[in-house]
Design an enzyme around this catalytic site. Structure first.
Site: not given
Ligand code: GLU
Length: 415
Positions: A293-294
């Site tokens: 994820s980010k």
């Protein structure tokens, strides 16, 4: 056209039973088995993103595997935008998806912008077809209208949660007749079977684990919503109806959708349709086993593109995640990927993403492009952008000589 069927319903149906027969005609396309490299039947695959944001690396991989299976078998790769949840739709996301797929070279054979015989390819433009199919389910007792107010459902869930029970629905509205006032706010729920049937997954084999559909002892039933109170279909209904009418032969998607598949298989059986083949692929994780994820770094295709990674490097990189091949080298351009792709090579489980491999591949492709004299401009542009970003304007390119030196840089370091 998919809407030929829907049109048929409108024009010729005297009764829902007649209607059911005409729209339940098996797809023209053969659903015969296609396994791995021995595949001979053309596969019709689809990438079905919801326009909720940028294209994630994991979604690029899903799209790529769908693309490769279609191309390997001489079939078609479709793009379908699943935009029935307007609250989650992000403006501009759809265009971003088109752009990223095209940059990656994953041109769809049918879908938005290019059209096709089975359109429309945006789910929000197919709601008439979805609603007709909800009517069929209602008529045949596979679904029921539920008038429960959100407050009642919340109170029920809370009580059950507090006593450690399943928070599923209690079928309070199960016996509401299909034709009860349709003007009152309500949803339509699927009446799940006592036990979901097992299904076969080309990667995971026979799946029976999704068999839980209810807990009789406390009267809790999964009964997912098919049609929301705003008249829009949910994912389960729209996905199944559209896959059927678009003649999809193989559903290649991430394992996070696996819990939905038993419901889908049940829906196919309610309609009397043959389900497609299911091909679930594991999730991408960081080296610590967390979902990519980010939080953990770059995850969007656009970010890699901005950094100057080449599409062939990124495709090659994601193709190697959860797929093994018999070739000697891991450097596989699109032509080789298509040649070598087989669902037999897809592996179970999640994949830890090691970005060092991407840099290795980038280096190979930069070298190839430089040697072939192709794409020089693109590479120089990417290097220049990187140099500007790192060192400021004074290092910007202005001479031929410096450009040439950047080839060396591209070949040895940035790559
Ligand atoms: N709209 C779903 C998604 O965003 C599609 C899942 C599927 O492929 O069935 O991934």
């Amino acid at each position: 056209m998919a809407f030929i069927s829907s049109q048929t319903i409108t024009n010729s149906a005297r009764s829902l039973r007649l209607c059911r027969r005409c729209i339940s005609t098996p797809p023209k396309f053969s659903h015969s088995a296609i396994h791995g490299s021995s595949a001979i039947s053309p596969a019709r695959t689809r990438f079905a993103p919801s326009p909720t944001g940028y294209l994630h690396l994991g979604s690029l991989r899903t799209a790529l595997f769908n693309y490769l299976l279609a191309k390997r078998t001489g079939g078609q790769f479709l793009l379908r935008i699943e935009d029935t949840d307007k609250k989650r739709t992000v403006e501009g996301a759809e265009e971003g998806i088109f752009d990223a797929l095209r940059w990656a070279g994953l041109q769809w054979d049918e879908g938005p912008l290019v059209g096709g015989e089975f359109g429309p390819y945006r789910q929000s433009e197919r709601t008439e077809l979805h609603r007709k199919h909800v009517d069929i389910l209602l008529e045949e007792g596979h679904a029921y209208r539920c008038y429960c107010a959100p407050q009642r459902l919340e109170a029920l869930a809370l009580t059950r949660k507090n006593s450690g029970q399943s928070t599923d629905y209690d079928r309070y509205c199960l016996n509401s007749p299909p034709t009860t006032s349709t003007t009152e706010p309500h949803v339509v729920r699927l009446k799940v079977p006592v036990q979901y049937p097992p299904y076969h997954d080309l990667v995971y084999g026979t799946i029976t684990s999704g068999a839980r559909s209810h807990d009789h002892s406390i009267g809790a039933f999964e009964d997912p919503i098919l049609l929301k109170s705003d008249g829009m279909p949910t994912y389960h209904l729209a996905n199944v109806v559209d896959d059927h009418f678009m003649n999809i032969t193989h559903v290649v998607r991430a394992t996070e959708w696996m819990p939905s598949t038993p419901k889908h298989v049940h829906l196919y059986s309610c309609f009397g349709w043959t389900p497609p083949k299911f091909v679930h692929i594991g999730l991408l994780q960081d080296m610590r086993g967390r979902k990519l994820s980010k939080r953990t770094g770059d995850v969007f295709v656009s970010e890699f593109r901005e950094k100057g990674y080449l599409p062939e490097a990124l495709n090659n990189f994601v193709a190697l995640m959860g797929w093994s091949h018999a070739g000697e080298s891991d450097v596989l351009d699109m032509r080789k990927l298509v040649e070598q792709f087989s669902t037999d090579g897809l592996t179970t489980g999640n994949t830890k993403v090691e970005f060092g491999k991407l840099d290795f591949l980038q280096k190979q492709y930069v070298r190839n492009r430089v040697m072939e004299g192709s794409g020089d401009k693109e590479i120089l542009g990417a290097v220049e952008a990187r140099v500007r970003k790192e060192f400021g304007e004074k290092y910007s390119l202005y001479s031929q000589k410096r450009q040439l030196s950047l080839f060396v840089l591209a070949d040895s370091t940035v790559a």
